[in-house]
Design a protein around this motif. Structure first.
Motif, PDB file in Angstrom:
ATOM      1  N   MET A 100      31.702   7.577  -8.991  1.00  0.00           N
ATOM      2  CA  MET A 100      31.329   6.647 -10.305  1.00  0.00           C
ATOM      3  C   MET A 100      31.242   5.072  -9.829  1.00  0.00           C
ATOM      4  N   GLN A 101      32.083   4.787  -8.837  1.00  0.00           N
ATOM      5  CA  GLN A 101      31.982   3.399  -8.266  1.00  0.00           C
ATOM      6  C   GLN A 101      30.668   3.322  -7.712  1.00  0.00           C
ATOM      7  N   GLN A 102      30.229   4.278  -6.984  1.00  0.00           N
ATOM      8  CA  GLN A 102      28.875   4.344  -6.158  1.00  0.00           C
ATOM      9  C   GLN A 102      27.764   4.076  -7.201  1.00  0.00           C
ATOM     10  N   LEU A 103      27.968   4.545  -8.492  1.00  0.00           N
ATOM     11  CA  LEU A 103      26.793   4.605  -9.320  1.00  0.00           C
ATOM     12  C   LEU A 103      26.906   3.109 -10.100  1.00  0.00           C
ATOM     13  N   LEU A 104      28.076   2.453 -10.126  1.00  0.00           N
ATOM     14  CA  LEU A 104      28.146   1.107 -10.674  1.00  0.00           C
ATOM     15  C   LEU A 104      27.484   0.006  -9.680  1.00  0.00           C
ATOM     16  N   ASP A 105      27.516   0.591  -8.211  1.00  0.00           N
ATOM     17  CA  ASP A 105      27.284  -0.320  -7.384  1.00  0.00           C
ATOM     18  C   ASP A 105      25.619  -0.136  -7.070  1.00  0.00           C
ATOM     19  N   LYS A 106      25.206   1.184  -7.316  1.00  0.00           N
ATOM     20  CA  LYS A 106      23.855   1.152  -6.583  1.00  0.00           C
ATOM     21  C   LYS A 106      23.151   2.242  -7.813  1.00  0.00           C
ATOM     22  N   GLY A 107      23.571   2.577  -8.860  1.00  0.00           N
ATOM     23  CA  GLY A 107      23.081   3.499  -9.938  1.00  0.00           C
ATOM     24  C   GLY A 107      21.826   2.532 -10.533  1.00  0.00           C
ATOM     25  N   SER A 108      21.279   3.468 -11.457  1.00  0.00           N
ATOM     26  CA  SER A 108      20.110   2.977 -12.195  1.00  0.00           C
ATOM     27  C   SER A 108      20.726   2.400 -13.547  1.00  0.00           C
ATOM     28  N   LEU A 109      19.950   1.733 -14.353  1.00  0.00           N
ATOM     29  CA  LEU A 109      20.567   1.367 -15.671  1.00  0.00           C
ATOM     30  C   LEU A 109      20.749   2.385 -16.648  1.00  0.00           C
ATOM     31  N   ASP A 110      19.856   3.879 -16.460  1.00  0.00           N
ATOM     32  CA  ASP A 110      20.390   4.794 -17.440  1.00  0.00           C
ATOM     33  C   ASP A 110      21.411   5.293 -16.977  1.00  0.00           C
TER      34      ASP A 110
ATOM     35  N   ALA B 267      24.021   3.720 -15.599  1.00  0.00           N
ATOM     36  CA  ALA B 267      24.904   2.914 -16.250  1.00  0.00           C
ATOM     37  C   ALA B 267      25.276   3.118 -17.781  1.00  0.00           C
ATOM     38  N   THR B 268      24.238   3.464 -18.711  1.00  0.00           N
ATOM     39  CA  THR B 268      24.305   3.533 -19.930  1.00  0.00           C
ATOM     40  C   THR B 268      25.013   4.918 -20.200  1.00  0.00           C
ATOM     41  N   ALA B 269      24.647   6.169 -19.175  1.00  0.00           N
ATOM     42  CA  ALA B 269      25.372   7.206 -19.499  1.00  0.00           C
ATOM     43  C   ALA B 269      26.883   7.241 -19.142  1.00  0.00           C
ATOM     44  N   LEU B 270      27.209   6.387 -18.220  1.00  0.00           N
ATOM     45  CA  LEU B 270      28.562   6.004 -17.792  1.00  0.00           C
ATOM     46  C   LEU B 270      29.445   5.265 -19.309  1.00  0.00           C
ATOM     47  N   ALA B 271      28.761   4.493 -19.807  1.00  0.00           N
ATOM     48  CA  ALA B 271      29.251   3.715 -20.970  1.00  0.00           C
ATOM     49  C   ALA B 271      29.521   4.738 -22.006  1.00  0.00           C
ATOM     50  N   ARG B 272      28.411   5.457 -22.244  1.00  0.00           N
ATOM     51  CA  ARG B 272      28.721   6.327 -23.544  1.00  0.00           C
ATOM     52  C   ARG B 272      29.541   7.432 -23.241  1.00  0.00           C
ATOM     53  N   ALA B 273      29.671   8.077 -22.069  1.00  0.00           N
ATOM     54  CA  ALA B 273      30.727   8.975 -21.711  1.00  0.00           C
ATOM     55  C   ALA B 273      32.078   8.483 -21.830  1.00  0.00           C
ATOM     56  N   ILE B 274      32.311   7.273 -21.200  1.00  0.00           N
ATOM     57  CA  ILE B 274      33.780   6.502 -21.517  1.00  0.00           C
ATOM     58  C   ILE B 274      33.933   6.674 -22.911  1.00  0.00           C
ATOM     59  N   ARG B 275      32.960   5.945 -23.819  1.00  0.00           N
ATOM     60  CA  ARG B 275      33.240   6.199 -25.074  1.00  0.00           C
ATOM     61  C   ARG B 275      33.888   7.557 -25.877  1.00  0.00           C
ATOM     62  N   THR B 276      33.343   8.620 -25.413  1.00  0.00           N
ATOM     63  CA  THR B 276      33.708   9.885 -25.833  1.00  0.00           C
ATOM     64  C   THR B 276      35.075  10.397 -25.049  1.00  0.00           C
TER      65      THR B 276
END
Length: 929
Positions: free
Chosen positions: A577-587, A589-598
């Protein structure tokens, strides 16, 4: 003269002709009354007057009934001409009759004078009432009414001259001649009401001026006229305002008729019969001169500046002690003083105020109601007064008893006048509520047919219709009615929306279908399904299965699920997950936020803060929603940073409100801190307001008192207004609001003074008129509108019982009747010291006059153009400074060079290039010179 000051150029013709018409009518009537009183009291005892009053009332009511039987009463210009010529013929006929008949003709003459006053004068005021709005009436009726008093003086003077050298009957011929001159002179030139109405919005006028609940006006056939009279009488009885006005007319007539009898009976007892003609002509002249003095000196000011109930109370308040003096044995002197008060005030203060009462009504309603109220109120009151007089004369000491009755009647009249104020103001409230634009509404309760239509809408082939139906069912809290089969819809967007709704509603009945959706070809659907399962039925095996999904969005969602579920896989998932934060795409990042919400948890605080720092609005939006599920105080600064972005503002505010007291305290501190970015500070008042009236009102009121920036103060006021709408009982500190209102009015006066000075200079020096200077003028006009907006917000907070916003909308209406209603409501609601300046600033007077009446004083015409521009540089905003600096350069105004060079620089860089250009131009101009 001050009496003529309120008349505006477009009103001069109508006012002048109305004045002349009333002067001619009342001069003729004064001659007629002088002849009538002298002839009657020289041949008959004063005790017969009571019977004559009764007969006048009966004849007037009978004539009104005959007119009703003949059809609706006409009150136009042609009808008034016909009545004046007919009255002239009747006066001439009486001149012949008094020399050839006995005492019966004297009774008939007395009856005719009463009928003349009832029918002709009423028609004149009905016609004039159609020409003006209530605001114009309060300005102009004092001047028009002075024609009545001056006409009575002219008639009294002519009568005094003729009575000294000719027989008294000659006054009748003089009365007839004056009526002919009036009919063929000013009346024929009076504008028709239709000419005035053509400039109005007729649709708005009929809505605004007609009393709500009034029956439609129809021109009846003669056989139906009585039903019209009955309907009008019912309307007067049912409407509190009309009923109050009718009561006022009735009480005043009974009182003044009794006063007239007391005076005439005392005169008949103390003045020789041979001198009665000269006595009545002289006293009429004196009384009318006093009335003219009152009319010129005070009526216009009184009607414009005082509430209508106070103006109506002037005459009865003076009659009460004078009637007591007569009752106490004051004799002829006290009776004379009582009549002098009547003579000085009846046709000046009282008549003008009474006519104003009928102006707010629609023309079609006014012509019917006014005729009924005047005839029934005046002549019915005269009949009641006659009975009171006859009963008083039947007992010993009847004159003193009648004086006591007069005092009691005047007291009742005073009470009725004061009570009328509420209904008078309600009339304008009703007017504005009729034309107010309704901007708020609620969804109606859904019936079975509507629900069937919505459910059927879920089967539509158009995605927009399905999504709209879903949103409506959510609004109505009917998500349970949405079938689970919606998840079989071919549109991925609808499936994703359905999963979100079912998850929020806790619908576990959709779990069997989600098994199929986990294999859906669309990555967004698979990710949404994982989020739904994380909320409804979390599973470690499920997350492990999808961390190798080909879609990064699904992988990000599965990683959040593994971290939330815990266990041995959580550590590796957190690293990815940290790797996605550092180098991932905006999509991703959006998926991470939505998943954290649920799958919320405290361990995601750092992740969400990192996501909130990303520039993409979609990522930050989902982050704000996810933060609302965790509610960590660490999120507050990141949420503050989202407030200036309109797409993020609602979610950020909702999350701050969910954070509770910690967030509210931080918002309060940020509003106090002047170093906070102004874009954020401007959003803080509305955000504080989201915490509810009880928590927010005190904080906002404190900042209203101390806040230096106008834009922030304005938003504080708007938020307070919304809170007050939600809770009308919200107690706000009046002193703070009044201080803010005084400051807002000072701001309006200051900007208006600048506009006036700019216009004066532009007119004097045409070379200064450039496109940039026109922009300066337009910006000043805009600033005045903004300052007036603050004024009305504060007025609404000070007067929560009034719909001040409807008043403000009414002032902008193109319908002059609606504007007049708004002004009249303000006139009756506001109190000193704010009443006069507010009314002046919203009036349609020239700017210089508005400024003077608002207390702004005279503009500084001789102060110099550079002084004006220097003020704008010092006290104007950023845009104003840029325009003025540019204009100073193009006009080569060297006197402003130092002040322009010392202007503070702005962060946006707008002002700096303008200042540099101006300094170069001024330097070049100096070298050339």
């Amino acid at each position: 003269m001050k009496l003529f000051a309120p008349v505006r150029p477009d009103e001069r013709r109508a006012v002048g002709l109305a004045f002349a018409t009333l002067l001619g009518i009342m001069a003729s009537h004064s001659l007629l009354e002088t002849a009538r009183d002298a002839l009657f009291l020289s041949r008959l005892p004063a005790s017969r007057l009571a019977w004559v009053y009764l007969a006048v009332a009966a004849v007037s009511l009978a004539l009104f009934a005959l007119q009703a039987r003949a059809g609706r009463v006409r009150a136009g210009r042609a009808a008034l001409v016909a009545w004046l010529l007919g009255a002239s013929a009747v006066d001439t006929a009486f001149w012949f009759a008094i020399h050839r008949s006995g005492t019966a003709v004297l009774y008939a003459l007395y009856l005719w004078s009463g009928v003349f006053a009832t029918l002709v004068v009423v028609r004149f005021w009905t016609l004039v009432g159609e020409l003006f709005t209530v605001g114009q009436a309060k300005r102009l009726f004092a001047l028009i009414g002075s024609g009545s008093v001056l006409g009575a003086i002219v008639g009294g003077a002519i009568g005094r001259i003729l009575a000294g050298g000719m027989e008294i009957g000659s006054l009748l011929l003089a009365s007839a001649a004056l009526l002919v001159l009036t009919a063929v002179g000013p009346v024929l030139w009076l504008p028709q009401p239709s000419e005035v109405a053509a400039s109005r919005s007729e649709r708005g006028r009929s809505r605004a001026a007609a009393a709500p609940g009034a029956p439609p006006v129809v021109v009846h056939a003669p056989g139906a006229a009585w039903r019209d009279v009955v309907a009008t009488a019912r309307l007067v009885a049912e409407r509190p305002y009309l009923r109050g006005a009718a009561t006022l007319v009735l009480l005043s007539t009974v009182t003044l008729t009794s006063v007239d009898f007391l005076f005439k009976s005392a005169a008949a007892a103390h003045v020789p019969k041979a001198d009665l003609g000269a006595f009545f002509a002289g006293t009429t002249l004196v009384f009318n001169i006093a009335s003219l003095v009152v009319q010129v000196a005070g009526v216009g000011w009184l009607v414009r500046t005082q509430r209508i109930d106070r103006v109506l109370s002037v005459l009865p308040a003076m009659l009460v002690p004078l009637a007591a003096a007569v009752a106490a044995g004051g004799g002829f002197v006290a009776a004379f003083a009582l009549k002098a008060c009547d003579g000085a005030l009846r046709h000046s203060v009282h008549r003008t105020a009474t006519e104003v009462l009928f102006v707010p009504l629609a023309a079609t309603i006014r012509s019917r109601v006014k005729g009924l109220v005047d005839v029934v109120g005046q002549r019915g009151g005269q009949a009641i007064a006659s009975l009171v007089i006859l009963l008083s004369l039947a007992v010993p000491g009847g004159a003193r008893l009648l004086a006591v009755v007069v005092g009691l009647l005047a007291l009742a009249w005073l009470v009725a006048a004061r009570r009328l104020k509420k209904h008078y103001v309600d009339l304008f409230r009703d007017t504005l509520s009729e034309v107010a634009v309704r901007t708020r509404f609620e969804f109606p309760e859904l019936d079975l047919a509507s629900l069937e239509a919505l459910i059927q809408g879920l089967n539509s082939t158009r995605d927009a219709e399905v999504l709209a139906a879903l949103d409506f069912l959510v609004e109505q809290d009917r998500v349970r009615l949405v079938p689970a089969l919606l998840l079989y819809h071919p549109s991925p967007a609808i499936v994703v929306r359905g999963l979100e709704l079912f998850t929020a509603a806790g619908r576990e009945d959709v779990l069997p279908i989600t098994e199929r959706l986990l294999e859906h070809p669309d990555a967004e659907v698979r990710a949404a399904t994982l989020r739904a399962r994380a909320w409804l039925s979390p599973s470690a095996e499920l997350y492990a299965r999808f961390v190798t999904d080909p879609s990064p969005i699904v992988v990000a969602t599965a990683l959040v699920g593994q971290v939330s579920y815990g266990g041995t896989a959580a550590t590796a998932a957190r690293q990815r997950m940290q790797q996605l934060l550092d180098k991932g795409s905006l999509d991703e990042a959006t998926a991470l936020a939505r998943a954290i919400r649920t799958s919320p948890g405290a361990g995601y605080e750092g992740v969400l803060l990192a996501l909130a720092a990303l520039p993409d609005a979609r990522v930050r939006l989902e982050t704000a929603r996810a933060m609302r599920e965790i509610l960590a105080p660490r999120f507050i600064p990141a949420l503050f940073a989202m407030l200036p972005d309109q797409s993020l503002r609602l979610e950020a505010r909702a999350t701050l409100v969910a954070l509770g007291a910690d967030a509210l305290a931080r918002l309060d501190a940020a509003l106090t801190d002047r170093s906070v970015d102004v874009k954020i500070r401007r959003q803080l008042p509305r955000t504080i307001g989201q915490f509810g009236a009880a928590a927010a009102a005190g904080i906002l009121m404190r900042h209203l008192r101390d806040e230096p920036e106008g834009a922030v103060r304005f938003r504080i006021l708007r938020t307070l207004a919304r809170l007050q709408d939600d809770d009308p009982r919200l107690g706000l500190d009046r002193k703070t609001l009044e201080d803010a209102l005084e400051a807002a009015l000072a701001s309006v006066r200051r900007v208006l003074a600048w506009r006036v000075e700019l216009a004066v200079h532009t007119q004097a020096v045409a070379a200064s008129r450039t496109p940039v200077q026109e922009l300066v003028g337009a910006l000043l006009e805009h600033k005045e509108l903004q300052a007036m907006e603050r004024v009305f917000l504060l007025l609404g907070l000070l007067h929560p019982e009034e719909n001040v916003r409807s008043v403000q909308r009414g002032l902008r209406s193109r319908d002059r009747a609606v504007r007049a209603s708004s002004l009249e409501l303000l006139d009756n609601v506001l109190r000193a010291p704010f009443r006069a300046p507010v009314l002046a600033l919203v009036d349609d007077l020239p700017d210089a006059e508005r400024l003077a009446r608002a207390g702004g004083g005279a503009p500084r015409h001789g102060a110099g153009y550079e002084t004006l521009l220097g003020d704008l540089l010092e006290r104007g905003g950023l845009g104003m400074r840029a325009l003025v600096a540019y204009h100073a350069g193009e006009m080569r105004l060297h006197g402003l060079r130092d002040r322009i060079g010392a202007l503070p620089r702005d962060h946006g860089g707008l002002l700096e290039p303008v200042v540099q250009r101006t300094m170069v131009l001024l330097a070049e101009a100096r070298r050339e010179a």
